[in-house]
Scaffold this motif. Structure first.
Motif, PDB file in Angstrom:
ATOM      1  N   THR A 188       0.425  -1.185   0.757  1.00 19.84           N
ATOM      2  CA  THR A 188      -0.080  -0.041   0.415  1.00 19.84           C
ATOM      3  C   THR A 188       0.989   1.324  -0.242  1.00 19.84           C
ATOM      4  OG1 THR A 188      -1.611  -1.329   1.461  1.00 19.84           O
ATOM      5  CG2 THR A 188      -1.602   1.211   1.432  1.00 19.84           C
ATOM      6  N   VAL A 189       0.362   2.310  -0.933  1.00 24.31           N
ATOM      7  CA  VAL A 189       1.368   3.321  -1.387  1.00 24.31           C
ATOM      8  C   VAL A 189       0.291   4.511  -0.608  1.00 24.31           C
ATOM      9  CG1 VAL A 189       2.288   4.886  -2.445  1.00 24.31           C
ATOM     10  CG2 VAL A 189       2.754   2.755  -3.451  1.00 24.31           C
ATOM     11  N   VAL A 190       0.826   5.305   0.684  1.00 23.99           N
ATOM     12  CA  VAL A 190      -0.445   6.181   1.019  1.00 23.99           C
ATOM     13  C   VAL A 190       0.310   7.920   0.073  1.00 23.99           C
ATOM     14  CG1 VAL A 190      -0.441   7.598   2.984  1.00 23.99           C
ATOM     15  CG2 VAL A 190      -0.121   5.182   3.185  1.00 23.99           C
ATOM     16  N   ALA A 191      -0.781   8.363  -0.437  1.00 25.20           N
ATOM     17  CA  ALA A 191      -0.417   9.479  -0.709  1.00 25.20           C
ATOM     18  C   ALA A 191      -0.285  10.936   0.132  1.00 25.20           C
ATOM     19  CB  ALA A 191      -2.135   9.547  -2.172  1.00 25.20           C
ATOM     20  N   GLY A 192       0.760  11.890  -0.331  1.00 26.97           N
ATOM     21  CA  GLY A 192       0.455  13.075  -0.288  1.00 26.97           C
ATOM     22  C   GLY A 192       1.650  13.196   1.429  1.00 26.97           C
ATOM     23  N   THR A 193       2.492  12.086   1.476  1.00 23.50           N
ATOM     24  CA  THR A 193       3.115  11.677   2.439  1.00 23.50           C
ATOM     25  C   THR A 193       5.008  10.776   2.167  1.00 23.50           C
ATOM     26  OG1 THR A 193       3.798  11.938   4.840  1.00 23.50           O
ATOM     27  CG2 THR A 193       2.633   9.415   3.453  1.00 23.50           C
ATOM     28  N   ASP A 194       5.646  10.935   2.815  1.00 22.38           N
ATOM     29  CA  ASP A 194       7.362  10.508   2.289  1.00 22.38           C
ATOM     30  C   ASP A 194       7.090   9.298   3.258  1.00 22.38           C
ATOM     31  OD1 ASP A 194       7.741  11.775   4.527  1.00 22.38           O
ATOM     32  OD2 ASP A 194       8.893  13.129   3.298  1.00 22.38           O
ATOM     33  N   HIS A 195       8.339   9.415   3.905  1.00 21.14           N
ATOM     34  CA  HIS A 195       8.928   8.487   4.610  1.00 21.14           C
ATOM     35  C   HIS A 195       8.515   8.485   5.923  1.00 21.14           C
ATOM     36  CE1 HIS A 195      11.778   4.739   5.463  1.00 21.14           C
ATOM     37  NE2 HIS A 195      12.567   5.526   6.451  1.00 21.14           N
ATOM     38  N   TYR A 196       8.955   9.450   6.517  1.00 21.11           N
ATOM     39  CA  TYR A 196       8.212   9.310   8.012  1.00 21.11           C
ATOM     40  C   TYR A 196       6.963   9.780   8.145  1.00 21.11           C
ATOM     41  CZ  TYR A 196      13.240  10.896   7.380  1.00 21.11           C
ATOM     42  OH  TYR A 196      14.908  10.353   6.924  1.00 21.11           O
ATOM     43  N   PHE A 197       5.820  10.264   6.819  1.00 23.52           N
ATOM     44  CA  PHE A 197       4.184  10.087   6.885  1.00 23.52           C
ATOM     45  C   PHE A 197       4.371  10.906   8.090  1.00 23.52           C
ATOM     46  CE2 PHE A 197       5.563   5.799   6.245  1.00 23.52           C
ATOM     47  CZ  PHE A 197       4.221   5.529   5.156  1.00 23.52           C
ATOM     48  N   TRP A 198       4.865  12.079   8.819  1.00 28.51           N
ATOM     49  CA  TRP A 198       4.068  13.383   9.082  1.00 28.51           C
ATOM     50  C   TRP A 198       2.769  14.179   8.684  1.00 28.51           C
ATOM     51  CZ3 TRP A 198       5.768  16.100  12.603  1.00 28.51           C
ATOM     52  CH2 TRP A 198       5.470  17.329  13.288  1.00 28.51           C
ATOM     53  N   ARG A 199       2.124  14.227   9.501  1.00 27.22           N
ATOM     54  CA  ARG A 199       0.939  14.297   9.798  1.00 27.22           C
ATOM     55  C   ARG A 199      -0.444  13.326   8.650  1.00 27.22           C
ATOM     56  NH1 ARG A 199       0.758  20.759   9.053  1.00 27.22           N
ATOM     57  NH2 ARG A 199       1.441  21.299  10.835  1.00 27.22           N
ATOM     58  N   ARG A 200       0.107  12.030   8.750  1.00 25.51           N
ATOM     59  CA  ARG A 200       0.069  10.965   8.349  1.00 25.51           C
ATOM     60  C   ARG A 200      -0.229  10.027   9.122  1.00 25.51           C
ATOM     61  NH1 ARG A 200      -1.135  14.536   5.144  1.00 25.51           N
ATOM     62  NH2 ARG A 200      -1.806  14.357   2.684  1.00 25.51           N
ATOM     63  N   GLU A 201       0.347  10.014  10.017  1.00 26.65           N
ATOM     64  CA  GLU A 201       0.850   9.323  11.227  1.00 26.65           C
ATOM     65  C   GLU A 201      -0.814   8.181  11.532  1.00 26.65           C
ATOM     66  OE1 GLU A 201       3.239  12.556  12.095  1.00 26.65           O
ATOM     67  OE2 GLU A 201       1.321  12.140  12.395  1.00 26.65           O
ATOM     68  N   ARG A 202      -2.048   9.139  11.749  1.00 26.97           N
ATOM     69  CA  ARG A 202      -3.106   7.881  12.300  1.00 26.97           C
ATOM     70  C   ARG A 202      -3.826   7.286  10.763  1.00 26.97           C
ATOM     71  NH1 ARG A 202      -6.732  11.895  16.197  1.00 26.97           N
ATOM     72  NH2 ARG A 202      -5.184  11.786  17.905  1.00 26.97           N
ATOM     73  N   LYS A 203      -3.546   7.691   9.778  1.00 25.52           N
ATOM     74  CA  LYS A 203      -3.307   7.447   8.654  1.00 25.52           C
ATOM     75  C   LYS A 203      -2.508   6.025   7.941  1.00 25.52           C
ATOM     76  CE  LYS A 203      -5.461   6.581   4.250  1.00 25.52           C
ATOM     77  NZ  LYS A 203      -6.136   6.028   4.122  1.00 25.52           N
ATOM     78  N   ALA A 204      -1.359   5.628   8.424  1.00 23.41           N
ATOM     79  CA  ALA A 204      -1.092   4.855   7.994  1.00 23.41           C
ATOM     80  C   ALA A 204      -1.328   3.227   9.261  1.00 23.41           C
ATOM     81  CB  ALA A 204       0.549   4.962   8.397  1.00 23.41           C
ATOM     82  N   ALA A 205      -1.532   4.163  11.077  1.00 21.21           N
ATOM     83  CA  ALA A 205      -2.011   3.169  11.956  1.00 21.21           C
ATOM     84  C   ALA A 205      -2.743   2.306  11.460  1.00 21.21           C
ATOM     85  CB  ALA A 205      -1.947   4.128  12.934  1.00 21.21           C
ATOM     86  N   GLY A 206      -4.423   3.533  10.964  1.00 19.93           N
ATOM     87  CA  GLY A 206      -4.993   2.893  10.475  1.00 19.93           C
ATOM     88  C   GLY A 206      -5.484   1.875   9.896  1.00 19.93           C
ATOM     89  N   LEU A 207      -4.065   1.865   9.043  1.00 17.92           N
ATOM     90  CA  LEU A 207      -4.098   0.774   7.622  1.00 17.92           C
ATOM     91  C   LEU A 207      -3.308  -0.591   8.089  1.00 17.92           C
ATOM     92  CD1 LEU A 207      -2.749   2.835   4.729  1.00 17.92           C
ATOM     93  CD2 LEU A 207      -4.940   1.893   5.083  1.00 17.92           C
ATOM     94  N   ILE A 208      -2.374  -0.213   9.315  1.00 14.19           N
ATOM     95  CA  ILE A 208      -2.143  -1.764   9.494  1.00 14.19           C
ATOM     96  C   ILE A 208      -3.013  -2.019  10.976  1.00 14.19           C
ATOM     97  CG2 ILE A 208      -0.102  -1.710  12.207  1.00 14.19           C
ATOM     98  CD1 ILE A 208       1.727   0.353   9.981  1.00 14.19           C
TER      99      ILE A 208
END
Length: 219
Positions: A188-208
């Motif tokens: 899965t590739v998360v749009a609008g972010t990079d290696h550090y998931f800045w301000r996308r932490e909850r999005k990444a956590a939800g996918l996990i």
């Protein structure tokens, strides 16, 4: 949150934090952090978000820890090789906190993903694997080589590979190609972010969390 310490098989004493869920646990998880020589530790908003998601929403006992030589953990940086011992000790520690028949999820981010995949290949205690920002292209991190396609074909447990759209360590094309070598992997590739998931932490956590829920409740 419980402050814990545990010891590796070569005597390093590691510090960690164990979060237990409300109610009976459904399993356990270990979080492996980014590169010790590039500021990596268990204390990062992305890892906090993953820990909170897995403990609160999915009732896992979650252990975040510092690799050897980081903050209060003894020992010295091991080039990604000695850190395998750290991950294996962490798996043993968190599994002791739950009934032995429950699944364990191993989660690694960046350097921690490199350690996690190499640990999981040979450790049947790991029921599923999450690799966040796994370094797949040449870089200056001096990491041990990743398992090759033959090793990956033998890994028949579920895996999730996750990266940001602009992650220069794990570009989307390389991520999809590496994931294709697993028998049971999702990339899965998360749009609008990079290696550090800045301000996308909850999005990444939800996918996990969604991946973990599928592991816990297979069809």
């Amino acid at each position: 949150m419980e402050q814990v310490t545990f010891t590796t098989d070569d005597g390093a004493r590691l510090e960690g934090e164990l979060r237990l869920p409300e109610g009976a646990p459904r399993g356990s998880a270990v979080l492996c952090h980014p590169h010790p020589r590039h500021g990596g530790s268990k204390d990062h908003p992305l890892l906090w978000a993953i820990r909170n998601e897995l403990a609160a929403a999915h009732r896992l006992a979650v252990l975040g820890f510092n690799f050897r030589g980081v903050m209060g953990s003894t020992g010295t940086y091991g080039g990604g090789r000695d850190e395998l011992r750290d991950a294996l000790a962490a798996i043993g520690h968190v599994r002791a906190a739950v009934p032995p028949d429950l699944p364990t999820i191993l989660v690694g981010w960046s350097f921690g993903a490199n350690v996690a995949i190499r640990a999981a290949i040979d450790d049947r205690r790991v029921s599923a694997l999450v690799l966040v920002g796994l370094p797949l292209v040449p870089n200056d991190l001096s990491l041990p080589p990743l398992p090759d396609a033959t090793d990956l074909r033998a890994f028949r447990r579920p895996a999730l590979l996750l990266a940001g759209e602009h992650d220069t360590f794990a570009p989307g094309e390389e991520l999809l190609a590496y994931a294709a070598a697993f028998p049971d992997a999702t990339a899965t590739v998360v749009a609008g972010t990079d290696h550090y998931f800045w301000r996308r932490e909850r999005k990444a956590a939800g996918l996990i969390g969604a991946f973990v829920e599928r592991v816990l409740t297979p069809a």
